[in-house]
Design a protein around this motif. Structure first.
Motif, short mmCIF file in Angstrom:
data_model
loop_
_atom_site.label_atom_id
_atom_site.label_comp_id
_atom_site.label_asym_id
_atom_site.label_seq_id
_atom_site.Cartn_x
_atom_site.Cartn_y
_atom_site.Cartn_z
N GLU A 185 48.08 39.07 41.43
CA GLU A 185 47.98 37.54 41.13
C GLU A 185 48.83 36.51 41.98
N ILE A 186 50.01 37.20 41.91
CA ILE A 186 51.15 36.32 42.79
C ILE A 186 50.97 36.42 44.12
N PHE A 187 50.58 37.73 44.58
CA PHE A 187 50.71 37.93 46.18
C PHE A 187 49.62 38.88 46.40
N PRO A 188 48.27 38.70 46.48
CA PRO A 188 47.34 39.68 46.74
C PRO A 188 47.32 40.47 48.22
N GLY A 189 48.37 39.87 49.02
CA GLY A 189 48.72 40.57 50.35
C GLY A 189 49.42 41.88 50.03
N LEU A 190 49.91 41.85 48.88
CA LEU A 190 50.76 43.37 48.82
C LEU A 190 50.02 44.42 48.79
#
Length: 281
Positions: A62-67
């Motif tokens: 939710e914070i950083f889908p790119g992970l």
């Protein structure tokens, strides 16, 4: 998958050996907080993770889908690097430290598909990885795959144990992916890498990739992860990734986003993870 660890029973998975071995593994595995190998396993679509790992994974997503992209493309970088070394550089020995949990395209599978006589040693000290080690021990008849339970912080012990499988008079590819971020002190991380490379002969290679502090999203994701109770992981600057290769000859294209390192697509996805391959003269 439920959190009752039923998949750790010997009847469910022969890789765990005897009932006594399985019981010892269960006793060492802490499911009350997330763990990096299980967290990463969740992101690459694996099944060897627990509720705490999935809760953290969903929160980070939710914070950083790119992970999620970092997890999956880092695995693809591993495959391209190993194939390059096996097919274009003639490397037949691989020392993979920070193995993680088995998924698709493990180092031995990629290496032995390209060169069946390849010899691979995996290194990790996580009990769940140890429990699944036998899944990593498949090998072609011509090659060898082995696993040692050892710690990154003791490079000399790793080299000593690996020498039972690898011939250190011939070049070795040292692979350390998404692991050095767990070493908080950068100088110490560089020292560990240097000590490992010092034990390898001329013509050996170093393969490293790690997440990088190249976006606010990645930095925020790293901060949240480090609050979770899991062993912290520190994202570094791109120049610091490059520092691990000081004294080595970088293979083109040098230190690059993992998706762009010898990319197989015309428009690779940008990610906050950099890697490189370097040769010891």
């Amino acid at each position: 998958m439920s959190d009752n660890a039923q998949h750790l029973g010997p009847a469910a998975d022969p890789a765990f050996g005897s009932a006594e071995d399985a019981a010892e593994v269960r006793a060492r595995i802490d499911t009350s907080k997330p763990h990096s190998a299980r967290f990463w396993n969740y992101f690459v679509g694996g099944k060897d993770n627990y509720e705490k790992d999935r809760e953290l994974g969903d929160h980070i997503r939710e914070i950083f889908p790119g992970l999620v992209d970092v997890a999956r493309t880092s695995r693809q970088f591993l495959g391209r690097a190993v194939r390059h070394l096996a097919t274009e550089q003639g490397i037949r020995q691989f020392l993979d430290i920070g193995t993680g949990l088995p998924t698709a395209d493990n180092t031995h599978e990629v290496a032995q598909a390209a060169a069946p006589d390849s010899r691979i040693v995996y290194v990790d000290n996580d009990p769940l990885v140890l429990a699944h080690a036998r899944a990593l021990l498949t090998s072609t008849p011509e090659g060898v795959t082995s696993y040692i339970d050892a710690d990154l912080y003791d490079p000399e012990a790793i080299l000593e144990k690996a020498a039972a499988t690898l011939d250190f008079s011939r070049p070795v590819a040292l692979i350390i992916l998404n692991t050095l971020g767990h070493v908080a002190d950068y100088d110490r991380a560089r020292d560990l890498v240097a000590r490992l490379m010092a034990g390898l002969p001329s013509g050996s290679y170093l393969v490293i990739s790690d997440s990088t502090a190249t976006s606010e999203g990645m930095i925020a994701a790293s901060n949240e992860y480090n609050k979770s109770g899991a062993i912290p992981y520190y994202v570094r600057e791109v120049a610091e990734i490059g520092g691990f290769f000081d004294g080595l000859d970088l293979v083109e294209p040098g230190v690059e986003q993992v998706t762009r390192w010898r990319a197989e697509s015309a428009d690779p996805t940008p990610v906050d993870a950099y890697g490189a391959v370097g040769r010891k003269a």
